[in-house]
Design a protein around this motif. Sequence first.
Motif, PDB file in Angstrom:
ATOM      1  N   LYS A  93     -37.700  16.805 -72.708  1.00  0.00           N
ATOM      2  CA  LYS A  93     -38.231  16.067 -71.555  1.00  0.00           C
ATOM      3  C   LYS A  93     -37.443  14.777 -71.340  1.00  0.00           C
ATOM      4  CE  LYS A  93     -42.525  13.953 -69.913  1.00  0.00           C
ATOM      5  NZ  LYS A  93     -43.933  13.697 -70.233  1.00  0.00           N
ATOM      6  N   GLN A  94     -37.210  14.033 -72.410  1.00  0.00           N
ATOM      7  CA  GLN A  94     -36.465  12.773 -72.304  1.00  0.00           C
ATOM      8  C   GLN A  94     -35.020  13.007 -71.888  1.00  0.00           C
ATOM      9  OE1 GLN A  94     -36.977  10.881 -76.101  1.00  0.00           O
ATOM     10  NE2 GLN A  94     -39.089  10.278 -75.680  1.00  0.00           N
ATOM     11  N   GLU A  95     -34.377  13.990 -72.477  1.00  0.00           N
ATOM     12  CA  GLU A  95     -32.976  14.258 -72.176  1.00  0.00           C
ATOM     13  C   GLU A  95     -32.778  14.730 -70.737  1.00  0.00           C
ATOM     14  OE1 GLU A  95     -29.990  13.788 -73.821  1.00  0.00           O
ATOM     15  OE2 GLU A  95     -31.288  12.588 -75.096  1.00  0.00           O
ATOM     16  N   VAL A  96     -33.634  15.640 -70.278  1.00  0.00           N
ATOM     17  CA  VAL A  96     -33.498  16.141 -68.910  1.00  0.00           C
ATOM     18  C   VAL A  96     -33.828  15.023 -67.916  1.00  0.00           C
ATOM     19  CG1 VAL A  96     -34.342  17.824 -67.221  1.00  0.00           C
ATOM     20  CG2 VAL A  96     -33.863  18.545 -69.569  1.00  0.00           C
ATOM     21  N   SER A  97     -34.826  14.200 -68.224  1.00  0.00           N
ATOM     22  CA  SER A  97     -35.136  13.049 -67.363  1.00  0.00           C
ATOM     23  C   SER A  97     -33.933  12.126 -67.262  1.00  0.00           C
ATOM     24  CB  SER A  97     -36.324  12.264 -67.921  1.00  0.00           C
ATOM     25  OG  SER A  97     -37.500  13.004 -67.847  1.00  0.00           O
ATOM     26  N   SER A  98     -33.292  11.897 -68.381  1.00  0.00           N
ATOM     27  CA  SER A  98     -32.096  11.059 -68.411  1.00  0.00           C
ATOM     28  C   SER A  98     -30.976  11.680 -67.574  1.00  0.00           C
ATOM     29  CB  SER A  98     -31.646  10.874 -69.860  1.00  0.00           C
ATOM     30  OG  SER A  98     -30.428  10.203 -69.917  1.00  0.00           O
ATOM     31  N   MET A  99     -30.798  12.992 -67.674  1.00  0.00           N
ATOM     32  CA  MET A  99     -29.770  13.681 -66.873  1.00  0.00           C
ATOM     33  C   MET A  99     -30.055  13.509 -65.385  1.00  0.00           C
ATOM     34  SD  MET A  99     -29.103  17.358 -68.623  1.00  0.00           S
ATOM     35  CE  MET A  99     -29.323  17.501 -70.376  1.00  0.00           C
ATOM     36  N   LEU A 100     -31.325  13.630 -65.008  1.00  0.00           N
ATOM     37  CA  LEU A 100     -31.691  13.496 -63.599  1.00  0.00           C
ATOM     38  C   LEU A 100     -31.482  12.067 -63.112  1.00  0.00           C
ATOM     39  CD1 LEU A 100     -34.884  15.731 -63.459  1.00  0.00           C
ATOM     40  CD2 LEU A 100     -32.648  16.219 -62.467  1.00  0.00           C
ATOM     41  N   GLY A 106     -28.075  26.360 -66.237  1.00  0.00           N
ATOM     42  CA  GLY A 106     -27.025  26.627 -67.229  1.00  0.00           C
ATOM     43  C   GLY A 106     -26.322  25.356 -67.660  1.00  0.00           C
ATOM     44  N   HIS A 107     -26.037  24.486 -66.703  1.00  0.00           N
ATOM     45  CA  HIS A 107     -25.396  23.210 -67.012  1.00  0.00           C
ATOM     46  C   HIS A 107     -26.329  22.344 -67.867  1.00  0.00           C
ATOM     47  CE1 HIS A 107     -23.140  19.519 -66.566  1.00  0.00           C
ATOM     48  NE2 HIS A 107     -24.232  18.926 -66.101  1.00  0.00           N
ATOM     49  N   VAL A 108     -27.599  22.304 -67.496  1.00  0.00           N
ATOM     50  CA  VAL A 108     -28.577  21.516 -68.261  1.00  0.00           C
ATOM     51  C   VAL A 108     -28.660  22.050 -69.691  1.00  0.00           C
ATOM     52  CG1 VAL A 108     -31.034  20.953 -68.471  1.00  0.00           C
ATOM     53  CG2 VAL A 108     -29.919  20.821 -66.236  1.00  0.00           C
ATOM     54  N   ARG A 109     -28.654  23.377 -69.835  1.00  0.00           N
ATOM     55  CA  ARG A 109     -28.717  23.988 -71.164  1.00  0.00           C
ATOM     56  C   ARG A 109     -27.481  23.620 -71.988  1.00  0.00           C
ATOM     57  NH1 ARG A 109     -27.939  30.028 -73.150  1.00  0.00           N
ATOM     58  NH2 ARG A 109     -29.037  29.847 -75.134  1.00  0.00           N
ATOM     59  N   SER A 110     -26.315  23.653 -71.378  1.00  0.00           N
ATOM     60  CA  SER A 110     -25.100  23.318 -72.134  1.00  0.00           C
ATOM     61  C   SER A 110     -25.092  21.843 -72.533  1.00  0.00           C
ATOM     62  CB  SER A 110     -23.843  23.684 -71.348  1.00  0.00           C
ATOM     63  OG  SER A 110     -23.691  22.858 -70.218  1.00  0.00           O
ATOM     64  N   GLU A 111     -25.590  20.972 -71.653  1.00  0.00           N
ATOM     65  CA  GLU A 111     -25.680  19.547 -71.999  1.00  0.00           C
ATOM     66  C   GLU A 111     -26.678  19.317 -73.140  1.00  0.00           C
ATOM     67  OE1 GLU A 111     -23.855  16.820 -70.775  1.00  0.00           O
ATOM     68  OE2 GLU A 111     -22.653  18.474 -70.001  1.00  0.00           O
ATOM     69  N   LEU A 112     -27.794  20.048 -73.095  1.00  0.00           N
ATOM     70  CA  LEU A 112     -28.764  19.947 -74.191  1.00  0.00           C
ATOM     71  C   LEU A 112     -28.158  20.452 -75.496  1.00  0.00           C
ATOM     72  CD1 LEU A 112     -32.124  21.108 -72.569  1.00  0.00           C
ATOM     73  CD2 LEU A 112     -31.604  18.838 -73.468  1.00  0.00           C
ATOM     74  N   GLY A 113     -27.347  21.491 -75.396  1.00  0.00           N
ATOM     75  CA  GLY A 113     -26.708  22.046 -76.587  1.00  0.00           C
ATOM     76  C   GLY A 113     -25.820  21.047 -77.297  1.00  0.00           C
ATOM     77  N   LYS A 114     -25.285  20.087 -76.541  1.00  0.00           N
ATOM     78  CA  LYS A 114     -24.420  19.065 -77.150  1.00  0.00           C
ATOM     79  C   LYS A 114     -25.212  18.060 -77.983  1.00  0.00           C
ATOM     80  CE  LYS A 114     -21.096  19.369 -73.369  1.00  0.00           C
ATOM     81  NZ  LYS A 114     -20.532  18.700 -72.197  1.00  0.00           N
ATOM     82  N   LEU A 119     -28.712  18.719 -79.061  1.00  0.00           N
ATOM     83  CA  LEU A 119     -29.699  19.362 -79.933  1.00  0.00           C
ATOM     84  C   LEU A 119     -29.026  19.868 -81.197  1.00  0.00           C
ATOM     85  CD1 LEU A 119     -31.831  21.560 -77.504  1.00  0.00           C
ATOM     86  CD2 LEU A 119     -32.568  19.538 -78.739  1.00  0.00           C
ATOM     87  N   ARG A 120     -29.725  19.746 -82.289  1.00  0.00           N
ATOM     88  CA  ARG A 120     -29.206  20.257 -83.552  1.00  0.00           C
ATOM     89  C   ARG A 120     -29.927  21.557 -83.892  1.00  0.00           C
ATOM     90  NH1 ARG A 120     -26.647  16.203 -82.879  1.00  0.00           N
ATOM     91  NH2 ARG A 120     -26.034  14.484 -84.195  1.00  0.00           N
ATOM     92  N   LEU A 121     -29.701  22.574 -83.056  1.00  0.00           N
ATOM     93  CA  LEU A 121     -30.346  23.874 -83.244  1.00  0.00           C
ATOM     94  C   LEU A 121     -29.295  24.971 -83.245  1.00  0.00           C
ATOM     95  CD1 LEU A 121     -33.322  23.643 -80.709  1.00  0.00           C
ATOM     96  CD2 LEU A 121     -33.469  23.506 -83.184  1.00  0.00           C
ATOM     97  N   ARG A 122     -29.594  26.053 -83.934  1.00  0.00           N
ATOM     98  CA  ARG A 122     -28.688  27.193 -83.922  1.00  0.00           C
ATOM     99  C   ARG A 122     -28.634  27.812 -82.525  1.00  0.00           C
ATOM    100  NH1 ARG A 122     -29.728  31.151 -88.553  1.00  0.00           N
ATOM    101  NH2 ARG A 122     -28.549  29.565 -89.641  1.00  0.00           N
ATOM    102  N   TYR A 123     -29.809  27.924 -81.896  1.00  0.00           N
ATOM    103  CA  TYR A 123     -29.891  28.477 -80.545  1.00  0.00           C
ATOM    104  C   TYR A 123     -30.512  27.437 -79.624  1.00  0.00           C
ATOM    105  CZ  TYR A 123     -29.306  32.870 -83.045  1.00  0.00           C
ATOM    106  OH  TYR A 123     -28.837  33.868 -83.853  1.00  0.00           O
ATOM    107  N   VAL A 124     -29.862  27.201 -78.504  1.00  0.00           N
ATOM    108  CA  VAL A 124     -30.421  26.314 -77.491  1.00  0.00           C
ATOM    109  C   VAL A 124     -31.331  27.166 -76.612  1.00  0.00           C
ATOM    110  CG1 VAL A 124     -29.893  24.760 -75.578  1.00  0.00           C
ATOM    111  CG2 VAL A 124     -28.363  24.871 -77.548  1.00  0.00           C
ATOM    112  N   PRO A 125     -32.549  26.707 -76.351  1.00  0.00           N
ATOM    113  CA  PRO A 125     -33.475  27.527 -75.551  1.00  0.00           C
ATOM    114  C   PRO A 125     -32.938  27.812 -74.153  1.00  0.00           C
ATOM    115  CG  PRO A 125     -34.589  25.586 -76.456  1.00  0.00           C
ATOM    116  CD  PRO A 125     -33.139  25.439 -76.755  1.00  0.00           C
ATOM    117  N   GLU A 126     -33.293  28.990 -73.631  1.00  0.00           N
ATOM    118  CA  GLU A 126     -33.018  29.307 -72.228  1.00  0.00           C
ATOM    119  C   GLU A 126     -33.883  28.375 -71.388  1.00  0.00           C
ATOM    120  OE1 GLU A 126     -31.003  31.523 -70.635  1.00  0.00           O
ATOM    121  OE2 GLU A 126     -30.103  32.051 -72.556  1.00  0.00           O
TER     122      GLU A 126
END
Length: 122
Positions: free
Chosen positions: A14-21, A72-80, A82-89
């Motif tokens: 929520k915080q990261e996507v808000s920041s992106m927006l 897709g772009h938001v997911r790739s930015e989150l992947g950078k 997030l410290r997870l093996r899989y970034v959620p769809e």
Amino acid sequence: MSDVRVRKLQEFIKQEVSSMLMRGLKDPRIGFVTVTDVEVTGDLRQATIYVSLFGKEEEKKASLQALRHAAGHVRSELGKVLRLRYVPEISFDADTSLDYSMHIESLLHDIKKDEEQNGNHN
């Protein structure tokens, strides 16, 4: 997955996507949008981001369509970050709770006005 971990991940997304927006995605169709909630499945594979959209109905639809296009772009930015093996769809959905509460407020106001006109003061 533990509930605490899921809740922390939801708040972080929520915080990261808000920041992106706030920094601004490059799509001009995205108007004034606020992230209101994030729901992540227990297996951390799916994340639904609820957004509150402002403006005329066509602007709201265009903003939501642009956000869905940018998932897709938001997911790739989150992947950078997030410290997870899989970034959620990522999927975006409109949060209509604000519109609903405004509708209820309007109905209550109308009822009060009718009571005052009819002289039924409680």
